[in-house]
Write a protein that holds these residues in place. Structure first.
Motif, PDB file in Angstrom:
ATOM      1  N   SER A   1       0.892  -1.396  -0.329  1.00  0.00           N
ATOM      2  CA  SER A   1      -0.213   0.610  -0.118  1.00  0.00           C
ATOM      3  C   SER A   1       1.315   1.066   0.337  1.00  0.00           C
ATOM      4  CB  SER A   1      -1.199  -0.321   1.221  1.00  0.00           C
ATOM      5  OG  SER A   1      -1.700  -0.974   0.999  1.00  0.00           O
ATOM      6  N   TYR A   2       1.970   1.546   0.266  1.00  0.00           N
ATOM      7  CA  TYR A   2       3.142   2.129   0.259  1.00  0.00           C
ATOM      8  C   TYR A   2       3.782   2.086   0.232  1.00  0.00           C
ATOM      9  CZ  TYR A   2       0.039   1.663   4.549  1.00  0.00           C
ATOM     10  OH  TYR A   2      -1.157   1.663   5.427  1.00  0.00           O
TER      11      TYR A   2
ATOM     12  N   TYR B   1       9.666   1.026  -3.852  1.00  0.00           N
ATOM     13  CA  TYR B   1       8.509  -0.029  -3.593  1.00  0.00           C
ATOM     14  C   TYR B   1       8.616  -1.333  -2.509  1.00  0.00           C
ATOM     15  CZ  TYR B   1       3.955  -1.557  -3.759  1.00  0.00           C
ATOM     16  OH  TYR B   1       2.472  -2.686  -4.639  1.00  0.00           O
ATOM     17  N   THR B   2       8.044  -1.842  -2.605  1.00  0.00           N
ATOM     18  CA  THR B   2       8.396  -2.525  -1.969  1.00  0.00           C
ATOM     19  C   THR B   2       8.730  -3.878  -2.979  1.00  0.00           C
ATOM     20  OG1 THR B   2       7.388  -4.555  -0.459  1.00  0.00           O
ATOM     21  CG2 THR B   2       6.312  -3.449  -2.159  1.00  0.00           C
TER      22      THR B   2
ATOM     23  N   ALA C   1       9.779   8.771   4.595  1.00  0.00           N
ATOM     24  CA  ALA C   1       9.039   9.503   4.960  1.00  0.00           C
ATOM     25  C   ALA C   1       7.693   8.105   4.335  1.00  0.00           C
ATOM     26  CB  ALA C   1       8.607  10.570   4.496  1.00  0.00           C
ATOM     27  N   ARG C   2       7.037   7.807   4.925  1.00  0.00           N
ATOM     28  CA  ARG C   2       5.841   6.452   3.610  1.00  0.00           C
ATOM     29  C   ARG C   2       5.217   8.014   3.447  1.00  0.00           C
ATOM     30  NH1 ARG C   2       1.857   2.698   7.251  1.00  0.00           N
ATOM     31  NH2 ARG C   2       0.374   4.616   7.048  1.00  0.00           N
ATOM     32  N   ALA C   3       4.823   7.025   2.252  1.00  0.00           N
ATOM     33  CA  ALA C   3       4.398   7.913   0.896  1.00  0.00           C
ATOM     34  C   ALA C   3       2.681   6.823   0.664  1.00  0.00           C
ATOM     35  CB  ALA C   3       4.402   8.092  -0.879  1.00  0.00           C
ATOM     36  N   ARG C   4       0.819   7.324   0.368  1.00  0.00           N
ATOM     37  CA  ARG C   4       0.444   6.715   0.079  1.00  0.00           C
ATOM     38  C   ARG C   4      -0.272   7.106  -1.395  1.00  0.00           C
ATOM     39  NH1 ARG C   4      -3.587   5.080   4.532  1.00  0.00           N
ATOM     40  NH2 ARG C   4      -4.363   3.749   3.567  1.00  0.00           N
ATOM     41  N   ARG C   5      -0.850   6.244  -2.263  1.00  0.00           N
ATOM     42  CA  ARG C   5      -1.237   6.741  -3.386  1.00  0.00           C
ATOM     43  C   ARG C   5      -3.058   6.059  -3.516  1.00  0.00           C
ATOM     44  NH1 ARG C   5       2.742   6.120  -8.835  1.00  0.00           N
ATOM     45  NH2 ARG C   5       1.451   7.428 -10.278  1.00  0.00           N
TER      46      ARG C   5
ATOM     47  N   TYR D   1      -1.736  12.198  -3.226  1.00  0.00           N
ATOM     48  CA  TYR D   1      -0.492  11.011  -3.333  1.00  0.00           C
ATOM     49  C   TYR D   1       0.054  11.939  -2.223  1.00  0.00           C
ATOM     50  CZ  TYR D   1       4.688   9.186  -4.210  1.00  0.00           C
ATOM     51  OH  TYR D   1       5.491   8.042  -3.982  1.00  0.00           O
ATOM     52  N   TYR D   2       0.087  10.973  -0.736  1.00  0.00           N
ATOM     53  CA  TYR D   2       0.360  12.102   0.321  1.00  0.00           C
ATOM     54  C   TYR D   2       1.465  11.011   1.565  1.00  0.00           C
ATOM     55  CZ  TYR D   2      -3.010   9.753   1.673  1.00  0.00           C
ATOM     56  OH  TYR D   2      -4.331   9.166   2.599  1.00  0.00           O
ATOM     57  N   PHE D   3       2.279  12.041   1.830  1.00  0.00           N
ATOM     58  CA  PHE D   3       3.221  11.301   2.653  1.00  0.00           C
ATOM     59  C   PHE D   3       2.606  11.575   4.232  1.00  0.00           C
ATOM     60  CE2 PHE D   3       5.629  11.585  -0.577  1.00  0.00           C
ATOM     61  CZ  PHE D   3       5.639  12.739  -0.965  1.00  0.00           C
ATOM     62  N   ASP D   4       2.577  10.072   5.376  1.00  0.00           N
ATOM     63  CA  ASP D   4       1.098  10.347   6.214  1.00  0.00           C
ATOM     64  C   ASP D   4       2.317  10.159   7.086  1.00  0.00           C
ATOM     65  OD1 ASP D   4      -0.265   7.089   6.008  1.00  0.00           O
ATOM     66  OD2 ASP D   4       1.841   7.230   5.545  1.00  0.00           O
ATOM     67  N   TYR D   5       3.512   9.154   7.443  1.00  0.00           N
ATOM     68  CA  TYR D   5       4.118   9.905   8.162  1.00  0.00           C
ATOM     69  C   TYR D   5       6.062  10.433   7.686  1.00  0.00           C
ATOM     70  CZ  TYR D   5       0.832   7.003  11.008  1.00  0.00           C
ATOM     71  OH  TYR D   5      -0.313   6.847  11.821  1.00  0.00           O
TER      72      TYR D   5
END
Lengths: 126, 110
Positions: free
Chosen positions: A33-34, A54-55, A98-102, A111-115
């Motif tokens: 997810s990130y 990415y992972t 940082a962790r990005a969510r898309r 697309y934002y950085f939540d942590y």
């Protein structure tokens, strides 16, 4: 509780390679997810996206840094890393991981950085 | 030079409502959602608003975001001294094929 922590040398000699590691706790870096991201901020200036990994190991870098950047991920250690080669004084900055969510909102890219990590200052100087 | 344009500074008195603007283009704000980050002095940025107007858990409803065309705005109502910080807008840019930030706005609570 998701936490990110940067680590690495605070001083790098010009023309050498800057190497930083970000360790994730409270979550799995293997999550699909990130995106795992590096962002930097020169003193008194704004934020600059460096790139992400990415992972799967796939990467995307800012075009202006692409020739000098390498990012990697180690799922066994829950870590991802940044290498920036041929550094100059212009690379002196606080480096954040940082962790990005898309996703999509109303059909538009979200697309934002939540942590964020706390950041680590890297100075390029001889 | 930042891709998104923000005023370098803004100010207000306690209890007042202030607004911070963010201007972009059709390749970024015009075609993607906008996020806002708050950076308190000496700390890392913190997600304040995502997807134009969504607040993460724990962010007071005094903070709100909006977007229209190629511009976005962050509003802070009931201004408090602890709101004194730098605020950054950000979004995806289709030309860069990556995220971009505004230059930041330093908010002073008088």
């Amino acid at each position: 509780q998701v936490q990110l922590q940067e680590s690495g040398p605070g001083l790098v000699t010009p023309s050498q390679t800057l190497s930083l590691t970000c360790t994730l706790s409270g979550g799995s870096i293997s999550s699909p997810s990130y995106y795992w991201t590096w962002i930097r901020q020169p003193a008194g200036k704004g934020l600059e996206w460096i790139g992400r990994v990415y992972t799967s190991g796939s990467t995307k870098y800012h075009p202006s840094l692409k020739s000098r950047v390498t990012m990697s991920i180690d799922t066994s250690k829950n870590q991802f890393a940044l290498e920036l080669s041929s550094v100059t004084a212009a690379d002196t900055a606080v480096y954040y991981c940082a962790r990005a969510r898309r996703g999509y909102t109303d059909g538009l890219e979200a697309y934002y950085f939540d942590y964020w990590g706390q950041g680590t200052l890297v100075t390029v100087s001889s | 030079q930042a891709v998104l344009t923000q005023p370098p500074s803004a100010s207000g008195t306690p209890g007042q409502r202030v607004s911070i603007s963010c201007s972009g283009s059709s390749s970024n704000i015009g075609s993607n959602t906008v996020n806002w980050y708050q950076q308190l002095p000496g700390t890392a940025p913190k997600l304040l608003i995502y997807s134009n107007n969504q607040r993460p858990s724990g962010v007071p409803d005094r903070f709100s975001g909006s977007k229209s065309g190629t511009s976005a705005s962050l509003a802070i109502s009931g201004l408090q001294s602890e709101d004194e910080a730098d605020y950054y807008c950000a979004t995806w840019d289709d030309s860069l094929n990556g995220p971009v930030f505004g230059g930041g706005t330093k908010l002073t609570v008088l």
